[in-house]
Design an enzyme around this catalytic site. Structure first.
Site, PDB file in Angstrom:
ATOM      1  N   ARG A  76     -19.075   4.705   2.908  1.00  0.00           N
ATOM      2  CA  ARG A  76     -18.808   4.752   1.475  1.00  0.00           C
ATOM      3  C   ARG A  76     -18.602   3.377   1.031  1.00  0.00           C
ATOM      4  O   ARG A  76     -17.693   2.437   1.860  1.00  0.00           O
ATOM      5  CB  ARG A  76     -17.417   5.657   1.331  1.00  0.00           C
ATOM      6  CG  ARG A  76     -16.750   5.122   0.023  1.00  0.00           C
ATOM      7  CD  ARG A  76     -15.892   6.267  -0.644  1.00  0.00           C
ATOM      8  NE  ARG A  76     -16.691   7.355  -1.006  1.00  0.00           N
ATOM      9  CZ  ARG A  76     -15.619   8.174  -1.825  1.00  0.00           C
ATOM     10  NH1 ARG A  76     -14.641   8.227  -2.185  1.00  0.00           N
ATOM     11  NH2 ARG A  76     -16.251   9.381  -2.140  1.00  0.00           N
TER      12      ARG A  76
ATOM     13  N   ASP B 227     -17.191  12.398 -15.407  1.00  0.00           N
ATOM     14  CA  ASP B 227     -16.604  11.635 -14.322  1.00  0.00           C
ATOM     15  C   ASP B 227     -15.582  10.535 -14.890  1.00  0.00           C
ATOM     16  O   ASP B 227     -15.912  10.398 -16.292  1.00  0.00           O
ATOM     17  CB  ASP B 227     -17.829  11.046 -13.546  1.00  0.00           C
ATOM     18  CG  ASP B 227     -17.324  10.541 -12.206  1.00  0.00           C
ATOM     19  OD1 ASP B 227     -15.982  10.703 -11.757  1.00  0.00           O
ATOM     20  OD2 ASP B 227     -18.186   9.615 -11.526  1.00  0.00           O
TER      21      ASP B 227
ATOM     22  N   HIS C 149     -24.182   9.302  -5.265  1.00  0.00           N
ATOM     23  CA  HIS C 149     -23.146   9.840  -4.697  1.00  0.00           C
ATOM     24  C   HIS C 149     -23.722  11.134  -4.270  1.00  0.00           C
ATOM     25  O   HIS C 149     -23.594  12.415  -4.542  1.00  0.00           O
ATOM     26  CB  HIS C 149     -22.221  10.116  -5.495  1.00  0.00           C
ATOM     27  CG  HIS C 149     -20.967  10.674  -4.909  1.00  0.00           C
ATOM     28  ND1 HIS C 149     -20.706  10.628  -3.331  1.00  0.00           N
ATOM     29  CD2 HIS C 149     -19.636  11.086  -5.162  1.00  0.00           C
ATOM     30  CE1 HIS C 149     -19.300  11.192  -2.883  1.00  0.00           C
ATOM     31  NE2 HIS C 149     -18.855  11.415  -4.064  1.00  0.00           N
TER      32      HIS C 149
ATOM     33  N   ARG D  17     -17.952  20.994  -0.905  1.00  0.00           N
ATOM     34  CA  ARG D  17     -18.127  19.430  -0.326  1.00  0.00           C
ATOM     35  C   ARG D  17     -18.100  19.822   1.315  1.00  0.00           C
ATOM     36  O   ARG D  17     -18.977  19.406   1.948  1.00  0.00           O
ATOM     37  CB  ARG D  17     -17.233  18.388  -0.484  1.00  0.00           C
ATOM     38  CG  ARG D  17     -17.162  17.901  -1.836  1.00  0.00           C
ATOM     39  CD  ARG D  17     -18.385  17.167  -2.218  1.00  0.00           C
ATOM     40  NE  ARG D  17     -18.477  15.974  -1.144  1.00  0.00           N
ATOM     41  CZ  ARG D  17     -18.019  14.869  -1.419  1.00  0.00           C
ATOM     42  NH1 ARG D  17     -17.115  14.584  -2.330  1.00  0.00           N
ATOM     43  NH2 ARG D  17     -18.210  13.794  -0.579  1.00  0.00           N
TER      44      ARG D  17
ATOM     45  N   CYS E 234     -16.306  15.749 -10.498  1.00  0.00           N
ATOM     46  CA  CYS E 234     -16.314  15.612  -8.830  1.00  0.00           C
ATOM     47  C   CYS E 234     -14.979  15.412  -8.379  1.00  0.00           C
ATOM     48  O   CYS E 234     -14.665  15.403  -7.128  1.00  0.00           O
ATOM     49  CB  CYS E 234     -17.339  14.329  -8.633  1.00  0.00           C
ATOM     50  SG  CYS E 234     -16.673  12.897  -9.207  1.00  0.00           S
TER      51      CYS E 234
ATOM     52  N   GLN F  21     -22.038  14.389  -3.444  1.00  0.00           N
ATOM     53  CA  GLN F  21     -21.295  15.155  -4.312  1.00  0.00           C
ATOM     54  C   GLN F  21     -22.155  16.180  -5.256  1.00  0.00           C
ATOM     55  O   GLN F  21     -22.038  17.350  -5.584  1.00  0.00           O
ATOM     56  CB  GLN F  21     -20.758  14.246  -5.198  1.00  0.00           C
ATOM     57  CG  GLN F  21     -19.801  14.958  -6.271  1.00  0.00           C
ATOM     58  CD  GLN F  21     -18.606  15.640  -5.677  1.00  0.00           C
ATOM     59  OE1 GLN F  21     -17.900  15.127  -5.083  1.00  0.00           O
ATOM     60  NE2 GLN F  21     -18.308  16.970  -6.207  1.00  0.00           N
TER      61      GLN F  21
HETATM   62  N1  NVA Z   1     -17.859   7.694 -10.074  1.00  0.00           N
HETATM   63  C1  NVA Z   1     -16.695   7.654  -9.220  1.00  0.00           C
HETATM   64  C2  NVA Z   1     -16.519   8.932  -8.407  1.00  0.00           C
HETATM   65  C3  NVA Z   1     -15.635   8.889  -7.376  1.00  0.00           C
HETATM   66  C4  NVA Z   1     -15.639  10.271  -6.657  1.00  0.00           C
HETATM   67  C5  NVA Z   1     -16.205   6.201  -8.468  1.00  0.00           C
HETATM   68  O1  NVA Z   1     -17.318   5.654  -8.000  1.00  0.00           O
HETATM   69  O2  NVA Z   1     -15.306   5.807  -8.427  1.00  0.00           O
HETATM   70  N1   CP Z   2     -15.281  13.362  -5.235  1.00  0.00           N
HETATM   71  C1   CP Z   2     -15.250  12.331  -4.237  1.00  0.00           C
HETATM   72  O1   CP Z   2     -16.071  11.984  -3.607  1.00  0.00           O
HETATM   73  O2   CP Z   2     -13.940  12.464  -4.034  1.00  0.00           O
HETATM   74  P1   CP Z   2     -13.062  11.318  -3.118  1.00  0.00           P
HETATM   75  O3   CP Z   2     -13.246  10.015  -3.552  1.00  0.00           O
HETATM   76  O4   CP Z   2     -11.480  11.821  -2.898  1.00  0.00           O
HETATM   77  O5   CP Z   2     -13.813  11.415  -1.719  1.00  0.00           O
END
Ligand code: NVA
Ligand code: CP
Length: 307
Positions: A105, A221, A132, A289, A261, A135
């Site tokens: 990540r 989101d 992502h 997930r 998500c 997800q």
């Molecule tokens: N769009 C959000 C998703 C978090 C799971 C982010 O990137 O922070």
């Molecule tokens: N939806 C998701 O990826 O959650 P986290 O940021 O908690 O991993």
């Protein structure tokens, strides 16, 4: 399946491969629910690298790997040399010599691409600024569980054209469904950044209510994704009308589901009435997930399993 495969964007798999992975996720989930041990990844090691925060992604990969018989190691930028400028290419060489699978990540997509280009083992994108895929894998598995095939259906995306939105758009091309996107002015979809082949599978709407009309799935989101915190104040103003509420759900298809998500901000991108209401499937979505990624890890490590 031959050769080394990575999962860096949704379009890395074909429609036929997704059919297989969703079937495996269903099988793995039902076995798990019956408390039947299944250890196809015995003795294998997953390394998880986090440059951004996480609850669900860490938990689902770590628990999932253990449940499949392997083990998972957590690394983050703060406590490793990754935060002190070690080249990502060198990290890819070293980490992949000590593990069987890597999940990352991070910020720019380029980082996971460069890591993967130097890796001896499969690499999974656990979220980048652009995408992502894990997800959306879980989200579509959840939609199929609740409503059947997604082909030909309409998904309404309300809010930011972020990593989640881009991945929904790629998924629409691979799995042949439609996305109605509504973003505030200045935050529209950039098809090239989204990695799209064309514009046939999505339409942009100025009015979020219009985008929700007839949709089979309404989703949103956060207004400010991780890494974009400096823009938070401007975004809070720009996105004020892009809150999924009961009126938006009322113009969607009668059996439409709501997804997010998570983490969610009630009163910003969605009302409490919607996310905690009867059309919301967010808890199944979060749980899935685990099951979807177990199928993904099995596929990347072992290829197709003949039952
Ligand atoms: N769009 C959000 C998703 C978090 C799971 C982010 O990137 O922070
Ligand atoms: N939806 C998701 O990826 O959650 P986290 O940021 O908690 O991993």
């Amino acid at each position: 399946m031959t050769g080394l495969r990575h999962y860096l964007q949704f379009k890395d798999f074909s429609r036929e491969e997704y059919d297989y992975v969703f079937e495996r996720a269903k099988w793995i989930k039902s076995k798990f629910k019956r408390y039947e041990p299944y250890h196809p990844l015995f003795d294998r090691t997953l390394v998880m690298i986090f440059e951004k925060a996480s609850t669900r992604t860490r938990l689902s990969f770590e628990a999932g790997m253990q449940q499949l018989g392997g083990s998972a190691i957590y690394l983050n930028t703060r406590d490793s040399q990754l935060g002190r400028g070690e080249p990502v290419e060198d990290a890819g060489q070293v980490i992949s010599r000590m593990s069987d699978l890597v999940m990352i990540r991070t910020f720019e997509q380029d980082i996971v691409e460069r890591f993967a280009a130097n890796s001896r083992v499969p690499v999974i994108n656990g979220l980048t600024n652009e995408y992502h895929p894990c997800q959306i894998l879980a989200d579509i598995f959840t939609f199929i569980e609740h409503r059947g095939p997604i082909q030909g259906k309409t998904v309404a995306w309300i809010g930011d054209s972020n990593n989640m939105c881009n991945t929904w758009l790629q998924a629409a091309e691979v799995l042949d469904f439609h996305v109605h996107v509504s973003t505030p002015p200045g935050y529209e979809v950039e098809p090239e950044r989204a990695g799209l082949y064309g514009t046939d599978h999505f339409r942009q709407f100025a009015d979020p209510l219009e985008a929700c009309k007839g949709a089979h799935l309404v989703t949103t989101d956060v207004w400010t994704s991780m890494g974009f915190e400096a823009e938070n104040e401007a975004r809070m103003k720009a996105f004020a009308d892009w809150c999924v509420d009961a009126e938006m759900m009322s113009v969607a298809a009668p059996d439409a589901v709501f997804m997010h998500c998570l983490p969610a901000h009630r009163g910003e991108e969605v009302t409490a009435e919607v996310i905690d209401g009867p059309q919301s499937v967010v808890w199944d979505e979060a749980e899935n997930r685990l099951h979807a990624q177990k199928a993904l890890m099995e596929f990347l490590m072992l290829g197709r399993i003949e039952d």
